[in-house]
Design a protein around this motif. Structure first.
Motif, short mmCIF file in Angstrom:
data_model
loop_
_atom_site.label_atom_id
_atom_site.label_comp_id
_atom_site.label_asym_id
_atom_site.label_seq_id
_atom_site.Cartn_x
_atom_site.Cartn_y
_atom_site.Cartn_z
N LEU A 176 0.39 -0.97 -0.41
CA LEU A 176 -0.11 0.36 -0.19
C LEU A 176 0.94 1.24 0.45
CD1 LEU A 176 -2.78 1.58 0.56
CD2 LEU A 176 -2.50 1.26 2.56
N ALA A 177 2.05 1.22 0.64
CA ALA A 177 2.67 2.64 0.83
C ALA A 177 3.02 2.67 -0.73
CB ALA A 177 3.82 2.27 1.77
N TYR A 178 4.10 1.53 -1.69
CA TYR A 178 4.50 1.83 -2.47
C TYR A 178 3.53 2.05 -3.74
CZ TYR A 178 8.69 -0.50 -1.73
OH TYR A 178 10.35 -0.87 -1.18
N VAL A 179 1.93 2.13 -3.12
CA VAL A 179 1.01 2.57 -4.37
C VAL A 179 0.70 3.66 -3.85
CG1 VAL A 179 -1.56 2.09 -4.58
CG2 VAL A 179 -0.31 0.14 -4.85
N LYS A 180 0.60 4.56 -2.81
CA LYS A 180 0.50 5.40 -1.95
C LYS A 180 1.54 6.90 -3.55
CE LYS A 180 -2.69 4.87 1.65
NZ LYS A 180 -2.48 5.07 3.31
N GLU A 181 2.07 6.49 -2.99
CA GLU A 181 3.92 7.09 -3.79
C GLU A 181 3.47 7.09 -5.32
OE1 GLU A 181 7.14 5.01 -3.36
OE2 GLU A 181 7.57 5.20 -1.08
N ARG A 182 2.82 6.13 -5.63
CA ARG A 182 2.96 6.01 -7.33
C ARG A 182 1.10 6.72 -7.52
NH1 ARG A 182 3.37 0.79 -7.54
NH2 ARG A 182 1.28 0.64 -8.04
N ARG A 183 0.23 6.77 -6.69
CA ARG A 183 -0.79 7.14 -7.14
C ARG A 183 -1.33 8.06 -6.14
NH1 ARG A 183 -2.34 4.47 -11.48
NH2 ARG A 183 -2.43 2.11 -11.59
N SER A 184 -2.39 9.10 -6.95
CA SER A 184 -2.78 10.95 -5.61
C SER A 184 -4.25 10.09 -5.17
CB SER A 184 -2.79 11.89 -6.49
OG SER A 184 -4.39 11.36 -7.82
N ASP A 185 -4.73 10.76 -4.07
CA ASP A 185 -6.16 10.45 -3.85
C ASP A 185 -7.49 10.47 -4.26
OD1 ASP A 185 -4.65 10.34 -1.04
OD2 ASP A 185 -5.14 12.21 -1.00
N GLU A 186 -7.21 11.58 -6.09
CA GLU A 186 -8.11 11.57 -6.71
C GLU A 186 -7.78 10.20 -7.26
OE1 GLU A 186 -5.29 13.93 -6.20
OE2 GLU A 186 -7.07 15.35 -5.01
#
Length: 114
Positions: A84-94
């Motif tokens: 999840l941390a890696y995904v959050k680095e690549r994607r914004s909340d929107e």
């Protein structure tokens, strides 16, 4: 009662336990590496092989170098990151909200058909 095999642990055609007197080992040399913790590691290399600049210390796992006076510093270990941390680095909340809405729409559509 024994199993009847007089020569236990050997097989037909096996080589002798000691090295053959007619052979000699390949030429090699010993290189000393020093880490920041003060460990001295002696590693054997083939005589013609170049020694690497750094080597991982077998005692503490830190990098070790050829210079005793200035060993390499401690390696910085990165903290554990979840998927999840890696995904959050690549994607914004929107982006995450849009992907979630799309996935929920597909699930709702599938459940409506069943």
């Amino acid at each position: 009662m024994s199993s009847g095999s007089a020569i236990r642990g050997s097989r037909v055609g096996s080589s002798p336990m000691r090295p053959d007197e007619r052979t000699e080992p390949a030429p090699r040399r010993q290189v000393s590496y020093f880490c920041a913790a003060g460990h001295n590691s002696r590693i054997w290399f083939a005589a013609e092989a170049p020694a690497p600049e750094t080597w991982d210390c077998p005692r503490c796992g830190q990098p070790a170098g050829l210079d005793q006076e200035q060993p390499p510093g401690r390696s910085r270990t990165e903290p554990f990151k979840s998927h999840l941390a890696y995904v959050k680095e690549r994607r914004s909340d929107e982006d995450a909200a849009a992907i979630l809405a799309e996935a929920l729409a597909k699930v709702r559509q599938r459940r409506g058909r069943e």
